[in-house]
Design an enzyme around this catalytic site. Structure first.
Site, PDB file in Angstrom:
ATOM      1  N   HIS A 141       0.839  -1.214   0.000  1.00 31.58           N
ATOM      2  CA  HIS A 141       0.000   0.000   0.000  1.00 31.58           C
ATOM      3  C   HIS A 141       0.870   1.260   0.000  1.00 31.58           C
ATOM      4  O   HIS A 141       0.645   2.181  -0.793  1.00 31.58           O
ATOM      5  CB  HIS A 141      -0.927  -0.007   1.221  1.00 31.58           C
ATOM      6  CG  HIS A 141      -1.710   1.258   1.391  1.00 31.58           C
ATOM      7  ND1 HIS A 141      -2.712   1.638   0.515  1.00 31.58           N
ATOM      8  CD2 HIS A 141      -1.636   2.245   2.320  1.00 31.58           C
ATOM      9  CE1 HIS A 141      -3.219   2.807   0.907  1.00 31.58           C
ATOM     10  NE2 HIS A 141      -2.588   3.199   2.004  1.00 31.58           N
ATOM     11  N   THR A 357      -4.142   0.398   5.419  1.00 26.50           N
ATOM     12  CA  THR A 357      -4.709  -0.382   4.316  1.00 26.50           C
ATOM     13  C   THR A 357      -3.860  -1.619   4.047  1.00 26.50           C
ATOM     14  O   THR A 357      -2.638  -1.522   3.932  1.00 26.50           O
ATOM     15  CB  THR A 357      -4.752   0.490   3.045  1.00 26.50           C
ATOM     16  OG1 THR A 357      -5.459   1.679   3.352  1.00 26.50           O
ATOM     17  CG2 THR A 357      -5.416  -0.245   1.905  1.00 26.50           C
TER      18      THR A 357
HETATM   19 MN    MN Z   1      -5.916   4.206   7.004  1.00 25.36          MN
END
Ligand code: MN
Length: 423
Positions: A141, A357
């Site tokens: 991410h 994430t």
């Molecule tokens: Mn976040």
């Protein structure tokens, strides 16, 4: 092995095939019904076991639990009993639900009251959250975002592999699954404009994350080591860190996200205990360069938890748009907590620490629309033929996760939110 985790255990309570809540899970939450004010419960199959009833009717005698510990609107007092005691409670509940245990099974009147069908309950926030931190622990991410917003050649900033990057989020706007949120408005600067405008976000996104919840209160000045971290963590939930990308891109330099994140985050209502996740520990990715001594964590500190994101479009059809796994996280929860407290920052019972994430290596495992559509440049085609770059009004996002092995499925239930038009 923790006795309640034995894959051979069977319950006298019916557990449908594929249920997230077999007898090996027993997650804790807060629920209410038409007749019951908020109380603590445990999920089993399609039922919720009322812990106040069990406690008040002697089924938990001998555990030395304080009176009223389950008769609360939050689980904080229960969590504060500590890992050893809460594990004993889970083991006792497991005993009571075993197919060969008659204590509750044979007491027809008691089980009628103690087992509430899930269709009759409303799940509430499991804990009163004092503090919320959002990490940034997925290398994939961070690399994707760095490539898009900065420079593909230097996607990771120099600090990234030396410390688990994080920012302090907003606790007051964390909501439980099922709570709708309005599209936020804020300052954004359109690509060709010289000055910003205030408008509803045009780039509303989800973030597929997990979060751990602490069960300890520490003194200011006292760090928690990676070894001690397990004892300070009660369990985990799914976490959707809704994000407004256009607001974020304009505001985030130099202090990080603010209004692009704090308009709402959604958590799943059942806290799956670290105990229940014990059989699903795996080693994390190799960490190079070597981390500093206070971040060294021996043993298996990552978890093999399959994750997916389902988008139900306002046009009506639902589809899975991402499949990822918690095991991809570069920084594990022990390292996150050790880093968080290395400066003496104190922690409280019920604090929430989100992972960031969780994106995997392949494009279908990216945990946000920002990455899945590469900042809107590659729209997703949904099964009804419509295209998505970011979330539209009326869309519903559902996160799901489960760990599975030997026919046992330790699930997290749903983390669901619908986006309403801006106010
Ligand atoms: Mn976040």
């Amino acid at each position: 092995m923790i006795s309640a985790n034995n894959p051979k255990l069977k319950s006298w309570v019916e557990v449908p095939a594929g249920s997230d809540f077999p007898i090996q899970n027993l997650p804790f939450g807060i629920f209410k019904t038409k007749y019951l004010s908020p109380v603590a419960g445990v999920a089993i199959g399609n039922h919720v076991l009322d812990l106040v009833y069990l406690h008040e009717h002697g089924f938990l005698d001998g555990l030395g639990l304080p009176p009223g510990v389950f008769n609360q609107t939050y689980l904080n007092s229960f969590l504060a009993l500590g890992r050893k005691k809460t594990s004993e409670v889970r083991n006792r509940i497991s005993e009571l639900l075993r197919h060969d245990n008659d204590e509750l099974k044979a007491d027809v009147a008691a089980r009628e009251i103690a087992l509430v069908p899930m269709s009759e309950v409303q799940m509430l926030m499991p804990v009163r959250i004092g503090n919320y931190t959002d990490f940034y622990s997925s290398e994939e991410h961070a690399t994707n975002v760095g490539s898009m917003f900065r420079d593909p050649k230097n996607a990771l900033l120099p600090n990234w592999k030396h410390l688990p990057v994080a920012y302090h989020g907003r606790a007051s706007s964390i909501v439980v699954s099922g709570t709708p949120l309005h599209r936020p408005q804020g300052q954004l600067k359109l690509p060709d404009a010289e000055t910003p405008i205030v408008a509803p976000t045009r780039k509303l996104d989800f973030e597929l994350e997990m979060a751990f919840i602490t069960c300890k209160e520490t003194k200011l000045g006292k760090p928690i080591s990676t070894e001690e971290a397990d004892d300070a963590i009660f369990g985990m939930v799914l976490f959707n860190d809704w994000s407004a990308r256009d607001i974020q891109q304009w505001e985030y330099v130099p202090l990080g996200p603010f209004l692009s994140k704090n308009f709402g985050s959604t958590i799943s209502p059942w806290i799956v205990t670290l105990d229940a996740l014990e059989p699903f520990r795996v080693a994390g990715p190799e960490q190079k360069p070597e981390v500093l001594p206070y971040l060294k964590a021996s043993g298996m500190k990552n978890f093999d938890i399959s994750l997916e994101v389902n988008l139900k479009s306002h046009q009506g059809e639902a589809s899975t748009i991402c499949r990822s796994n918690t095991k991809y996280l570069y920084w594990n929860i022990n390292q996150q907590l050790a880093h968080h407290t290395v400066n003496g920052c104190n922690i409280q019972v019920g604090d929430v620490y989100a992972s960031g994430t969780i994106s995997g290596p392949s494009p279908d495992s990216y945990g946000s629309l920002l990455e899945l559509t590469w900042n809107g440049s590659k729209p997703l085609q949904l099964p009804d033929g419509s295209l998505r770059t970011f979330i539209e009004d009326g869309d519903t996002v559902v996160l799901r996760g489960y760990a599975g092995r030997d026919g046992v499925r330790i699930g997290f239930g749903e983390c669901k939110g619908t986006i309403l038009p801006a106010l």
